[in-house]
Motif scaffolding. Structure first.
Motif, PDB file in Angstrom:
ATOM      1  N   THR A  20       0.906  -1.483  -0.040  1.00  0.00           N
ATOM      2  CA  THR A  20       0.100  -0.194  -0.009  1.00  0.00           C
ATOM      3  C   THR A  20       1.239   1.143   0.007  1.00  0.00           C
ATOM      4  OG1 THR A  20      -0.314  -0.129   2.219  1.00  0.00           O
ATOM      5  CG2 THR A  20      -1.447  -1.239   0.695  1.00  0.00           C
ATOM      6  N   SER A  46       0.071  -4.164   6.742  1.00  0.00           N
ATOM      7  CA  SER A  46       0.126  -4.114   8.275  1.00  0.00           C
ATOM      8  C   SER A  46      -0.754  -4.473   8.632  1.00  0.00           C
ATOM      9  CB  SER A  46       0.394  -2.785   8.899  1.00  0.00           C
ATOM     10  OG  SER A  46      -0.347  -1.545   8.906  1.00  0.00           O
ATOM     11  N   SER A  49      -4.081  -1.617   7.159  1.00  0.00           N
ATOM     12  CA  SER A  49      -4.864  -1.935   5.618  1.00  0.00           C
ATOM     13  C   SER A  49      -4.771  -3.474   5.128  1.00  0.00           C
ATOM     14  CB  SER A  49      -3.684  -1.090   5.068  1.00  0.00           C
ATOM     15  OG  SER A  49      -2.307  -1.510   4.487  1.00  0.00           O
ATOM     16  N   GLY A 173       5.148   7.788   1.087  1.00  0.00           N
ATOM     17  CA  GLY A 173       3.439   8.152   1.096  1.00  0.00           C
ATOM     18  C   GLY A 173       2.635   9.660   1.822  1.00  0.00           C
TER      19      GLY A 173
HETATM   20  P1  A2P Z   1      -0.132  -0.133   6.309  1.00  0.00           P
HETATM   21  O1  A2P Z   1      -0.778   0.633   4.955  1.00  0.00           O
HETATM   22  O2  A2P Z   1      -0.668  -0.877   6.186  1.00  0.00           O
HETATM   23  O3  A2P Z   1       0.664   1.139   6.931  1.00  0.00           O
HETATM   24  P2  A2P Z   1       5.250   4.305   2.752  1.00  0.00           P
HETATM   25  O4  A2P Z   1       6.641   3.816   2.611  1.00  0.00           O
HETATM   26  O5  A2P Z   1       4.485   5.312   1.304  1.00  0.00           O
HETATM   27  O6  A2P Z   1       5.271   4.873   4.091  1.00  0.00           O
HETATM   28  O7  A2P Z   1       4.426   2.723   2.975  1.00  0.00           O
HETATM   29  C1  A2P Z   1       5.326   2.040   3.822  1.00  0.00           C
HETATM   30  C2  A2P Z   1       4.510   0.450   3.846  1.00  0.00           C
HETATM   31  O8  A2P Z   1       4.807  -0.517   4.082  1.00  0.00           O
HETATM   32  C3  A2P Z   1       2.861   0.471   3.330  1.00  0.00           C
HETATM   33  O9  A2P Z   1       2.321  -0.506   2.577  1.00  0.00           O
HETATM   34  C4  A2P Z   1       2.221  -0.048   4.959  1.00  0.00           C
HETATM   35  O10 A2P Z   1       1.532  -0.773   5.525  1.00  0.00           O
HETATM   36  C5  A2P Z   1       3.622  -1.316   5.353  1.00  0.00           C
HETATM   37  N1  A2P Z   1       4.241  -1.556   6.478  1.00  0.00           N
HETATM   38  C6  A2P Z   1       4.135  -0.330   7.917  1.00  0.00           C
HETATM   39  N2  A2P Z   1       4.637  -1.206   8.456  1.00  0.00           N
HETATM   40  C7  A2P Z   1       4.404  -2.140   8.288  1.00  0.00           C
HETATM   41  C8  A2P Z   1       4.579  -3.496   9.200  1.00  0.00           C
HETATM   42  N3  A2P Z   1       4.730  -3.520  10.593  1.00  0.00           N
HETATM   43  N4  A2P Z   1       3.705  -4.640   8.676  1.00  0.00           N
HETATM   44  C9  A2P Z   1       3.871  -4.609   7.689  1.00  0.00           C
HETATM   45  N5  A2P Z   1       3.789  -3.828   6.321  1.00  0.00           N
HETATM   46  C10 A2P Z   1       4.427  -2.506   7.441  1.00  0.00           C
END
Ligand code: A2P
Length: 342
Positions: A20, A46, A49, A173
């Motif tokens: 995402t 996470s 989402s 984002g």
């Molecule tokens: P989520 O949408 O659930 O927060 P960006 O670099 O644009 O900020 O995106 C970070 C990405 O990493 C997003 O898809 C976010 O998902 C995901 N993410 C952040 N922390 C975790 C976590 N602990 N476990 C899984 N995905 C994560």
């Protein structure tokens, strides 16, 4: 170099961790655009989402929770969910037999982990046969080494001085939203709120990316210096100043490159014009040079403003621009995945 993953009828099971996010969404786009052979695409994020949907090949695909996902049977996982998530989950995926291509900085300088830019050092991928984790370099490092490697192969580089002009999308984002919101707020005469960046980014230039280290450099600057030496396998002297600018997509870099022997601007132009993954746009007579506004959304590394350094022998200056989310992250990761199935 072959035999990482045997051909699979119907394609491979591919997971995108952080699907995402700014990079994760582009990974989905690039996988579809390049027709990567996929039998099942699994978007993971996470619990925040999980249950939402992302588009893959124009189909809405449900996002699953990484924490409760079983990686058994996944062939390739592209990770872009931050260093802490990679440190915890990449080894679990690798132990389950999956090849992990990790966009965070968690594994890049691990001596047992390959750090790969396909146009530059595909041979380093061999290291991944043992631990199945491959690191995708820092976005600013990738575009710089794509431009340096074809020159270094002909005349070794002695020293590089680089200053970057980095887009906000590199910070994810929320950072893209922060620049848009602050710009609107300031143009409406309101005050601007900063949450992501250490200072206001709209109508400003911030000479800090990532945290400060004890030596006065930032961690981003160290990434560029250390990763470049690892990728090129050379003891090049390097100093970097990394700067955030109010641009949405596309990192720009001013490079000063000193060689151990003669290398003229004209030769640099010819070598880069023939190099993989590079487009040279360099014509002062028509005022043509690479621009972030034009590089955004494209695949190549764009190089221009190539000239002999008037102050020093064996030295050139050049301007290097690339889409930090594509070549700097998602595209480079997908190109590594393509090497795994080649
Ligand atoms: P989520 O949408 O659930 O927060 P960006 O670099 O644009 O900020 O995106 C970070 C990405 O990493 C997003 O898809 C976010 O998902 C995901 N993410 C952040 N922390 C975790 C976590 N602990 N476990 C899984 N995905 C994560």
């Amino acid at each position: 170099m072959s035999g990482f993953l045997a051909p699979k009828e119907g394609g491979y099971r591919v997971a995108v961790v952080g699907a995402t996010g700014a990079v994760g969404l582009t990974m989905l786009e690039v996988l579809a655009e390049r027709k990567f052979p996929i039998s099942e695409l699994i978007p993971l994020a996470s619990s925040r989402s999980a249950g939402s949907f992302v588009a893959f090949n124009r189909l809405d695909t449900e996002v699953l929770d990484l924490a409760s996902f079983d990686p058994e049977g996944v062939d390739i996982a592209l990770f872009s969910a931050g260093g802490a998530t990679s440190l915890e989950y990449a080894p679990r995926f690798a132990e389950a037999g999956c090849y992990v291509i990790d966009n965070s900085s968690a594994w890049r300088m691990d001596e047992a982990v390959a750090l790969v830019v396909p146009e530059v050092n595909p041979e380093m991928l061999e290291m991944a046969r043992i631990n199945r984790i491959i690191a995708n370099p820092n976005c600013s490092t990738i575009q710089m080494v794509v431009a340096l490697a074809p020159l270094h192969r002909v005349v070794p580089i002695r020293r590089v001085v680089v200053a970057t002009y980095q887009a906000v999308s590199g910070a994810g984002g929320k950072a893209i939203e922060e620049l848009a919101n602050q710009t609107r707020q300031l143009l409406a005469g309101a005050s601007a709120e900063s949450n992501v960046f250490p200072a206001r980014i709209a109508f400003n230039v911030i000479p800090q990316i990532d945290i400060f280290m004890d030596d006065g450099y930032t961690k981003e600057e160290h990434k560029m210096m250390d990763e470049t030496r690892k990728i090129l396998q050379a003891d090049i002297a390097l100093t970097a100043t990394t700067v955030r600018v109010p641009v949405f997509y596309g990192h720009s870099e001013a490079l000063n490159v000193e060689f151990v022997a003669a290398m003229a601007a004209e030769q640099v132009r010819d070598l880069l014009a023939d190099a993989d993954g590079i487009c040279v746009v360099d014509d002062p007579s028509t005022e043509d040079y690479p621009l972030a506004s034009e590089a955004g959304g494209t695949d190549p590394v764009w190089v221009g403003r190539i000239r002999d350094d008037a102050s020093q022998a064996n030295t050139i200056d050049m301007w290097v621009v690339a889409d930090n989310i594509r070549k700097g992250a998602a595209l480079n990761a997908v190109q590594i995945a393509e090497l795994l199935i080649a």
